[in-house]
Motif scaffolding. Structure first.
Motif, mmCIF file in Angstrom:
data_model
loop_
_atom_site.group_PDB
_atom_site.id
_atom_site.type_symbol
_atom_site.label_atom_id
_atom_site.label_comp_id
_atom_site.label_asym_id
_atom_site.label_seq_id
_atom_site.Cartn_x
_atom_site.Cartn_y
_atom_site.Cartn_z
ATOM 1 N N GLU A 112 11.342 11.743 6.075
ATOM 2 C CA GLU A 112 10.985 13.165 5.944
ATOM 3 C C GLU A 112 11.009 13.594 4.484
ATOM 4 N N LEU A 113 12.069 13.204 3.779
ATOM 5 C CA LEU A 113 12.190 13.613 2.370
ATOM 6 C C LEU A 113 11.072 13.015 1.522
ATOM 7 N N VAL A 114 10.730 11.759 1.789
ATOM 8 C CA VAL A 114 9.653 11.116 1.024
ATOM 9 C C VAL A 114 8.338 11.876 1.246
ATOM 10 N N CYS A 115 8.038 12.202 2.499
ATOM 11 C CA CYS A 115 6.776 12.898 2.798
ATOM 12 C C CYS A 115 6.762 14.300 2.177
ATOM 13 N N GLU A 116 7.879 15.031 2.318
ATOM 14 C CA GLU A 116 7.941 16.386 1.738
ATOM 15 C C GLU A 116 7.755 16.322 0.224
ATOM 16 N N CYS A 117 8.409 15.352 -0.390
ATOM 17 C CA CYS A 117 8.338 15.219 -1.858
ATOM 18 C C CYS A 117 6.913 14.896 -2.302
ATOM 19 N N CYS A 118 6.282 13.948 -1.606
ATOM 20 C CA CYS A 118 4.922 13.557 -2.003
ATOM 21 C C CYS A 118 3.942 14.712 -1.809
ATOM 22 N N GLY A 119 4.254 15.597 -0.854
ATOM 23 C CA GLY A 119 3.385 16.754 -0.631
ATOM 24 C C GLY A 119 3.652 17.893 -1.611
ATOM 25 N N SER A 120 4.770 17.846 -2.333
ATOM 26 C CA SER A 120 5.148 18.992 -3.180
ATOM 27 C C SER A 120 5.144 18.691 -4.678
ATOM 28 N N VAL A 121 5.572 17.498 -5.047
ATOM 29 C CA VAL A 121 5.727 17.206 -6.483
ATOM 30 C C VAL A 121 4.375 16.776 -7.062
ATOM 31 N N PRO A 122 3.929 17.426 -8.129
ATOM 32 C CA PRO A 122 2.639 17.048 -8.705
ATOM 33 C C PRO A 122 2.679 15.657 -9.329
ATOM 34 N N TRP A 123 1.563 14.978 -9.277
ATOM 35 C CA TRP A 123 1.479 13.658 -9.909
ATOM 36 C C TRP A 123 0.482 13.730 -11.048
ATOM 37 N N ASN A 124 0.570 12.753 -11.932
ATOM 38 C CA ASN A 124 -0.233 12.783 -13.151
ATOM 39 C C ASN A 124 -1.317 11.700 -13.076
ATOM 40 N N GLY A 125 -2.526 12.041 -13.471
ATOM 41 C CA GLY A 125 -3.623 11.066 -13.433
ATOM 42 C C GLY A 125 -3.497 9.985 -14.492
#
Ligand code: NDP
Ligand code: MG
Length: 400
Positions: free
Chosen positions: A365-378
């Motif tokens: 759950e935490l991994v999915c929530e984090c991937c949906g919320s934390v921006p990533w860099n190109g």
């Protein structure tokens, strides 16, 4: 073919990548861990020299190993353990160093192969340091390729030096590519044991204990990767690792649950031929092959009896229940530092689970929530990787 088998075939003709067989000098990073100790077992059996080693906290085992193998240097990344080990080895000529920078310096000492068996994305910078010093790398530390795959590929090319995979599936794929120069890969069959909770549904995962999660059916490994095997994040990280190592698309990697862990992975070619590597589940086989490649030497591992195996089964993974695998697919499709966010969230969540602070099902759950919320860099640079990793860890900690 636009994939790894071109390079492999080049190496098969011999040349720059061949290991000197008299007595290669190895540097073992993470010598006190599961892969590290098995690497030293292989070294002991064949009389390989140990140029240097590193460990983090286990100064007692590091001392024992240092006294047996007499490396030039031992790096302890934990400050307290460093002071202990330095005092304990004061009567020897062995140099004891401390910290992350020293770990990179250790990886850069000239040797025949650096075996990178540290756990977590701390393995990335030493991998780059080894390649930049033109040391071949036997890579167990998959987090290196998940977070910094592009940087590693660039360093390999720039320094004309190779990585040989140790992860059993990737070693199997590597071996299945040998002798196939110019042949197009249709797909990679990435096998998975399924872990201790194969067949469980989401409700059942809510009640599992740490003891159950740490009891892997086929492999004896460190606690972090054993937890990853139970969540199937290990297969997600390995999917990304395969994409990085073999220049295939994520869609070309098919995850197949194979409970017996006998077929370690396979390659399907365009004519329909499937070439795989089989053997007992024993990491000493891929560790030794990484060192002796392209040759093979006798080993102390048990031989495979197909009569004893009897039946081999192949099933689909349940990605709705084991959400980490599905999330890893999304991360590699996004690219950039998205896999770093995934990895950082997972490292933080697994550490919390192993500390008894969250239940097993919260990792996914935490991994999915984090991937949906934390921006990533190109853009993938060491700085953007560090920033995405820190943001992911911070996010997970803020949710507990
Ligand atoms: P372990 O936990 O057994 O060992 C990890 C090693 O890394 C130990 O030597 C440990 O030192 C060291 N270490 C821990 N934290 C740090 C840190 N912050 N900085 C530097 N070193 C550190 O792990 P495994 O051997 O199971 O796994 C190692 C890597 O290989 C992982 O990336 C894993 O995914 C991969 N792998 C492992 C397989 C296996 O069968 N075990 C199979 C395929 C891949 P200390 O013990 O002194 O604290
Ligand atoms: Mg594996």
């Amino acid at each position: 073919m636009e994939n790894r088998s071109e390079d492999l075939a080049g190496r098969e003709r011999g040349g720059r990548s061949e290991m000197p067989f008299s007595s290669p000098a190895l540097t073992v990073l993470g010598s006190t861990g599961s892969i590290g100790t098995q690497t030293l077992d292989v070294a002991r059996m064949h009389g390989y020299r140990i140029k240097a080693m590193s460990a983090h906290s286990n100064f007692r085992l590091a001392e024992e190993q240092a006294r047996e193998f007499l490396p030039e240097t031992v790096c302890m990344t934990d400050e307290k353990a460093y002071r202990e080990l330095k005092a304990r080895l004061a009567d020897t000529d062995i140099k004891v160093t401390a910290g992350k920078e020293a770990l990179c310096e250790t990886a850069a000492l000239s040797c025949d192969m650096v075996i990178n068996a540290v756990v977590g994305m701390v393995g990335l910078e030493p991998t780059l340091a080894a390649l930049n010093a033109k040391n071949r790398v036997g890579l167990a530390n998959k987090e290196t390729l998940v977070t910094g795959g592009e940087l590693v590929e660039a360093a390999e090319k720039a320094n004309n030096v190779d990585i040989v995979p140790i992860d059993s599936e990737h070693s199997a794929i590597f071996q299945s590519l040998m002798g196939n120069r110019g042949n197009k890969i249709e797909k990679i069959i990435l096998t998975a044991s399924g872990g201790p909770f194969f067949g469980y549904n989401k409700e059942q995962l809510k009640t599992v204990t740490m003891e159950q999660a740490l009891h892997h059916p086929n492999w004896s490994m460190g606690r972090k990767i054993t937890t990853d095997s139970a969540t199937l994040m290990n297969k997600g990280l390995e999917l990304i690792e395969a994409v990085r190592l073999f220049d295939v698309t994520p869609e070309q990697v098919e995850v197949v649950v194979h409970r017996q862990s006998i077929l370690h992975s396979a390659v399907e070619y365009e004519d329909g031929a499937v070439i795989g590597q089989l053997g007992v589940p024993d990491m000493k086989i891929p560790i030794q092959f990484a060192v002796t490649y392209p040759k093979r030497l006798p080993s102390c591992s048990r031989k495979l009896s197909l009569f004893d195996v009897g039946t081999m089964t192949f099933e689909r993974a349940d990605e709705e229940t084991f959400v980490c695998l599905a999330e890893a697919r999304k991360a590699i499709a996004k690219g950039g530092t998205a896999p770093t966010v995934l990895n950082g969230a997972n490292e933080a969540a697994v550490a919390l689970f192993l500390d008894g602070k969250i239940p097993f099902y919260r990792i996914g759950e935490l991994v999915c929530e984090c991937c949906g919320s934390v921006p990533w860099n190109g853009d993938v640079t060491l700085a953007s990787i560090a920033q995405s990793d820190a943001a992911a860890r911070e996010y997970v900690m803020s949710r507990v």
